[in-house]
Write an enzyme that holds these catalytic residues in place. Sequence first.
Site, PDB file in Angstrom:
ATOM      1  N   HIS A 120      -1.632   0.582 -10.178  1.00 34.47           N
ATOM      2  CA  HIS A 120      -1.824  -0.572  -9.301  1.00 34.47           C
ATOM      3  C   HIS A 120      -2.353  -1.761 -10.122  1.00 34.47           C
ATOM      4  O   HIS A 120      -3.554  -1.934 -10.281  1.00 34.47           O
ATOM      5  CB  HIS A 120      -2.799  -0.216  -8.183  1.00 34.47           C
ATOM      6  CG  HIS A 120      -2.831  -1.209  -7.068  1.00 34.47           C
ATOM      7  ND1 HIS A 120      -3.520  -1.010  -5.909  1.00 34.47           N
ATOM      8  CD2 HIS A 120      -2.246  -2.424  -6.928  1.00 34.47           C
ATOM      9  CE1 HIS A 120      -3.369  -2.045  -5.097  1.00 34.47           C
ATOM     10  NE2 HIS A 120      -2.607  -2.919  -5.709  1.00 34.47           N
ATOM     11  N   ARG A 156       0.855  -1.192   0.000  1.00 34.57           N
ATOM     12  CA  ARG A 156       0.000   0.000   0.000  1.00 34.57           C
ATOM     13  C   ARG A 156       0.885   1.235   0.000  1.00 34.57           C
ATOM     14  O   ARG A 156       1.878   1.307   0.727  1.00 34.57           O
ATOM     15  CB  ARG A 156      -0.936   0.020   1.213  1.00 34.57           C
ATOM     16  CG  ARG A 156      -2.073  -0.993   1.142  1.00 34.57           C
ATOM     17  CD  ARG A 156      -3.026  -0.713  -0.010  1.00 34.57           C
ATOM     18  NE  ARG A 156      -4.124  -1.667  -0.088  1.00 34.57           N
ATOM     19  CZ  ARG A 156      -4.139  -2.740  -0.868  1.00 34.57           C
ATOM     20  NH1 ARG A 156      -3.078  -3.023  -1.617  1.00 34.57           N
ATOM     21  NH2 ARG A 156      -5.194  -3.531  -0.903  1.00 34.57           N
ATOM     22  N   GLN A 191      -5.517   6.549  -4.670  1.00 28.13           N
ATOM     23  CA  GLN A 191      -5.585   5.899  -5.983  1.00 28.13           C
ATOM     24  C   GLN A 191      -6.921   6.213  -6.638  1.00 28.13           C
ATOM     25  O   GLN A 191      -7.954   6.000  -5.998  1.00 28.13           O
ATOM     26  CB  GLN A 191      -5.397   4.380  -5.832  1.00 28.13           C
ATOM     27  CG  GLN A 191      -3.996   4.041  -5.385  1.00 28.13           C
ATOM     28  CD  GLN A 191      -3.665   2.553  -5.384  1.00 28.13           C
ATOM     29  OE1 GLN A 191      -2.519   2.177  -5.362  1.00 28.13           O
ATOM     30  NE2 GLN A 191      -4.668   1.696  -5.407  1.00 28.13           N
TER      31      GLN A 191
END
Length: 399
Positions: A333, A285, A314
Amino acid sequence: MAKIVCVLYDDPIDGYPKSYARDDIPKITKYPDGQTAPTPSAIDFKPGELLGSVSGELGLRKFLEKAGHTLVVTSDKDGKNSKLDQELHDAEIVISQPFWPAYMTAERIAKAPKLKMIVTAGIGSDHTDLQAAMDRGITVAEVTYCNSNSVAEHVVMMMLALVRNYIPSYNWVIKGGWNIADCVERSYDLEGMHIGTVAAGRIGLRVLRLLKPHDVHLHYTDRHRLPESVEKELNLTYHKTPEDMYPACDVVTLNCPLHPETEHMINDKTLKLFKRGAYLVNTARGKLCDRDAVVRALESGQLAGYAGDVWFPQPAPQDHPWRTMPHHGMTPHISGTSLSAQTRYAAGVREILECYFANKPIRNEYLIVQGGKLAGVGAHSYSAGNATGGSEEAAKFKR
């Protein structure tokens, strides 16, 4: 009947795929620890399809609408008037992925009086205010292990890319060059290096196993120590704390969950403990790291490279400094949303929903919060509290 709001990332720029690079994918039925892959009663998609984008709908529409439920799918999740916010008032279930998270803050939970469950299609539920969920008695679940091996492969790929200076070398080819000296002036062998993982759970342990054939020295730190047999098998060096481990390592990889105890664990103070010229890989993370401290360490040379595919928030705003800092190997991601992983986490979401609607117990390994407290995997991996602070910055991203 229930209303389900599903937040997914946008379709490809050129539209939803009409065909794929491969005709099939390997079938995974069991994970290394013996846990079975998701076992829903059926699936309404072909394994290997793009399921995590809006048009993919996680393969849920036919199943849910046949049962009389309402499914709303959107990528619009940030800002005060987002589609997600508009739909919360009568939503019973919210589903999203870590790669395009619906940040379920206390404020959003308060806007959803009928909300009963929040599901992560993937692993990692830090985008939900777990304390607020506990206070409201909302169940939080995720598809544990569905993409752990996918992420571990990404970790090793990024590690090699940094140490071997792959990305700048590739870019010389794109630019039409043959600049060997420029390529190799920051290129080293991984062999013989000391590599440590912060956390040795499903992902961290898999990373260690993948690295063993590279003839490296392996280190780990975890609040749950591995069995002695595993330590001997992989020739692991155990460290009681991350701070004890950092000075010993040429490469550090973060594989722990984000919660209040781990937020900003990588900062100016802890980075000073690293060897000068160490590499840091973070697919866990983004908020495990102090954003600007990482930039400073790369600019000063304290870190030789930083790679990861996790950011905070994000999607990352266009002016996020990790986009332009030196010697980085960042990706959006993507580590846990390969087409292979999507097959498993879409099936896992359906399994969770089938259990919920049939009033059957959800697998213990899928549970994060239930009955007003941390439960299942959540009790093992998380601490109470909230790690969503600052998530409103995601609204700055311009598509």
